[in-house]
Write an enzyme that holds these catalytic residues in place. Structure first.
Site, PDB file in Angstrom:
ATOM      1  N   ASN A  76       0.843  -1.220   0.108  1.00 50.80           N
ATOM      2  CA  ASN A  76       0.177  -0.100  -0.038  1.00 50.80           C
ATOM      3  C   ASN A  76       0.888   1.307   0.045  1.00 50.80           C
ATOM      4  O   ASN A  76       1.313   1.595   0.973  1.00 50.80           O
ATOM      5  CB  ASN A  76      -0.679   0.019   1.011  1.00 50.80           C
ATOM      6  CG  ASN A  76      -1.877   1.381   1.199  1.00 50.80           C
ATOM      7  OD1 ASN A  76      -1.652   2.320   0.628  1.00 50.80           O
ATOM      8  ND2 ASN A  76      -2.797   1.080   2.283  1.00 50.80           N
ATOM      9  N   ARG A 109      -2.390  -1.713  -3.598  1.00 50.96           N
ATOM     10  CA  ARG A 109      -3.559  -0.806  -3.594  1.00 50.96           C
ATOM     11  C   ARG A 109      -3.168   0.294  -4.331  1.00 50.96           C
ATOM     12  O   ARG A 109      -2.321   0.969  -4.387  1.00 50.96           O
ATOM     13  CB  ARG A 109      -3.747  -0.129  -1.943  1.00 50.96           C
ATOM     14  CG  ARG A 109      -4.896   0.659  -1.706  1.00 50.96           C
ATOM     15  CD  ARG A 109      -4.602   1.274  -0.539  1.00 50.96           C
ATOM     16  NE  ARG A 109      -5.816   1.987  -0.418  1.00 50.96           N
ATOM     17  CZ  ARG A 109      -6.194   2.590   1.183  1.00 50.96           C
ATOM     18  NH1 ARG A 109      -5.591   2.511   1.785  1.00 50.96           N
ATOM     19  NH2 ARG A 109      -7.214   3.406   1.207  1.00 50.96           N
ATOM     20  N   HIS A 165     -11.831   5.025  -0.608  1.00 50.55           N
ATOM     21  CA  HIS A 165     -12.020   3.924   0.598  1.00 50.55           C
ATOM     22  C   HIS A 165     -12.857   2.635   0.189  1.00 50.55           C
ATOM     23  O   HIS A 165     -13.484   2.032   0.830  1.00 50.55           O
ATOM     24  CB  HIS A 165     -12.565   4.735   1.689  1.00 50.55           C
ATOM     25  CG  HIS A 165     -12.085   5.465   2.545  1.00 50.55           C
ATOM     26  ND1 HIS A 165     -12.652   6.764   3.097  1.00 50.55           N
ATOM     27  CD2 HIS A 165     -10.627   5.915   2.785  1.00 50.55           C
ATOM     28  CE1 HIS A 165     -11.620   7.400   3.586  1.00 50.55           C
ATOM     29  NE2 HIS A 165     -10.618   6.825   3.372  1.00 50.55           N
ATOM     30  N   ARG A 196      -8.531  17.720   6.023  1.00 50.76           N
ATOM     31  CA  ARG A 196      -9.515  18.187   4.769  1.00 50.76           C
ATOM     32  C   ARG A 196     -10.787  18.871   5.195  1.00 50.76           C
ATOM     33  O   ARG A 196     -11.608  18.368   5.990  1.00 50.76           O
ATOM     34  CB  ARG A 196      -9.777  17.180   3.983  1.00 50.76           C
ATOM     35  CG  ARG A 196      -8.545  16.282   3.513  1.00 50.76           C
ATOM     36  CD  ARG A 196      -8.806  15.221   2.250  1.00 50.76           C
ATOM     37  NE  ARG A 196      -7.868  14.282   2.165  1.00 50.76           N
ATOM     38  CZ  ARG A 196      -7.822  13.184   2.269  1.00 50.76           C
ATOM     39  NH1 ARG A 196      -8.956  12.387   2.722  1.00 50.76           N
ATOM     40  NH2 ARG A 196      -6.756  12.191   2.102  1.00 50.76           N
ATOM     41  N   GLU A 217      -8.468  -3.713   5.070  1.00 52.02           N
ATOM     42  CA  GLU A 217      -8.536  -3.470   3.631  1.00 52.02           C
ATOM     43  C   GLU A 217      -7.274  -4.446   3.048  1.00 52.02           C
ATOM     44  O   GLU A 217      -7.414  -4.702   2.060  1.00 52.02           O
ATOM     45  CB  GLU A 217      -8.072  -2.038   3.394  1.00 52.02           C
ATOM     46  CG  GLU A 217      -9.363  -1.002   3.730  1.00 52.02           C
ATOM     47  CD  GLU A 217      -8.685   0.461   4.204  1.00 52.02           C
ATOM     48  OE1 GLU A 217      -8.702   1.241   3.034  1.00 52.02           O
ATOM     49  OE2 GLU A 217      -8.442   0.913   5.007  1.00 52.02           O
TER      50      GLU A 217
END
Ligand code: ADP
Length: 398
Positions: A7, A90, A179, A239, A383
């Protein structure tokens, strides 16, 4: 059979080796601050953790270091690198090209390179790691698992932006969502756990440093809160989430900066951090305990933004069977869950707040009461496991 999961972020590389016979990670770790003088390498296995500073110039060097650690005579978990039968990567962005994970070949790499434009920081690292693995481990299949592809089932009215149509036709500007591996994992896991009849209409809340919601009907994503980039949607750690786009020009004018700088501010200096100078939710909670009003405001705004999406997804789904919380905040912060869930009674949500506060972490738990029309569930995401499973499936590993 062992699978390596990679990842790669813009300046980091997380990895896991997963034994697929029992789906358990036998080693994991991260290389951080790649390309700086403060690179840090972490390697974990069997409750042991090794960490050291060493300059790591780029992602290829990082991968080489990770493989050396995995095969180390003393502390390695592999006798030989040939134990790795597949590598799952990923990859940030699928564009509209990949509706599912894919076995990497030359054509796939070509399309990924075309899609660099959607993730100029992450995509080069993702592609670089795939190419490095092709060199370091020739013959081992590489599978690309995209953060966006789970959301490609959205209908056009949900994913289009109401801007000139040719921007979609020419540049593929639209909502993609992120996601995806996490939303996919928890929506499938909750269906397996509670039964498909209780999970026709699901909202999954992935709440971490970055946060997003997805509305999932009969297993298919019909809407999600992030957009062309992960900036859209909820208030997050750093964010802003949704704002009036005219704010961009306003900041550029009053601060005398260009659009790139405004976007950096909206991505890196906004959200919780913008409101209370702290981006990590645990630390924001500590500030709240100490009476900090701005920290309280930051999490109130976070919860407010999530409630707005839950309300609109309730309508889009035509009701709600199950609401799932996952991610670092969703799994661990009973304070945030309570803020979000308070006021949802009008949707038929009835929560056992004692259980919410006292549930055991890391274990899937239903925190709604028997009489609740909506099951509210806390479910740890995984994940890496989605990536490893897809590597077996799409890499045709037996
Ligand atoms: P990422 O989006 O980087 O994968 P995670 O899903 O690991 O991040 O979530 C990280 C966030 O979870 C951080 O803001 C962290 O403070 C928060 N978090 C973890 N544990 C707790 C806790 N017990 N209470 C509140 N927030 C927590």
């Amino acid at each position: 059979m062992k699978v390596l999961v990679v990842n790669a972020g813009s300046s980091s590389l997380k990895y896991q080796v997963i034994e697929m016979d029992n789906e358990i990670a036998v080693a994991s770790g991260i290389v951080e601050q790649i390309g700086s003088e403060n690179s840090n390498i972490v390697y974990k296995h069997d409750d042991k953790k090794y960490e050291h500073n060493e300059i790591v110039a780029d992602h290829i060097t990082a991968l080489q270091k990770v493989i050396a650690l995995l095969c180390d005579k003393e502390n390695g978990v592999l006798k030989d690198i040939s134990e790795i039968k597949g590598i799952g990567h990923r990859v940030l962005h699928s564009g509209e090209d990949f509706t599912d994970s894919v076995l990497v070949d030359e054509n796939v790499l070509k399309i990924c390179k075309k899609n660099k434009v959607f993730g100029p920081l992450h995509m080069p690292a993702n592609i670089g790691c795939i190419e490095a693995c092709q060199n370091i481990l020739p013959g081992v299949p590489n599978v690309a698992v995209f953060d966006t592809s789970f959301h490609l089932t959205m209908e056009k009215d949900a994913y289009m932006y109401a801007i000139p149509y040719e921007y979609y036709e020419k540049y593929k500007i639209r909502k993609y969502g992120f996601h995806g591996t996490s939303h996919k994992y928890v929506s499938e896991a909750v269906r397996d756990w509670l039964g498909a009849e209780n999970c026709k209409k699901i909202i999954t809340c992935h709440l971490g440093n970055g946060s997003s919601l997805a509305a999932i009907k009969d297993g298919k994503c019909i809407d999600t809160s992030m957009g062309l980039t992960p900036l859209e949607g909820l208030v997050m750690g750093t964010r802003s989430g949704d704002i009036d786009p005219a704010v961009v020009e306003f900041i550029a004018t009053v601060k005398k900066v260009d659009v790139q700088e405004v976007l950096r501010i909206l991505n890196k200096e906004s959200g919780f951090f913008g409101i209370c100078r702290e981006s990590d939710c645990r630390r924001v909670c500590k500030l709240i305990d100490a009476g900090d009003e701005k920290a309280k405001l930051a999490l109130d705004m976070f919860a407010h933004s999530i409630k707005k999406y839950i309300g609109s997804y309730f309508i889009e789904l035509g009701g709600l069977d199950t609401l799932v919380f996952t991610g670092g905040i969703g799994e661990n912060s009973d304070y945030c869950r309570k803020l979000i869930l308070t006021g949802l009674e009008c949707l038929g949500v009835d929560v056992d707040f004692d259980l919410n506060a006292n549930m055991k972490r890391g274990i899937p738990t239903v925190i709604s009461t028997e009489k609740s029309k909506v099951k509210v569930v806390v479910l740890p995401t995984n994940e890496e496991l989605v990536i490893a499973r897809d590597t077996v499936k799409f890499g045709n590993l037996k």
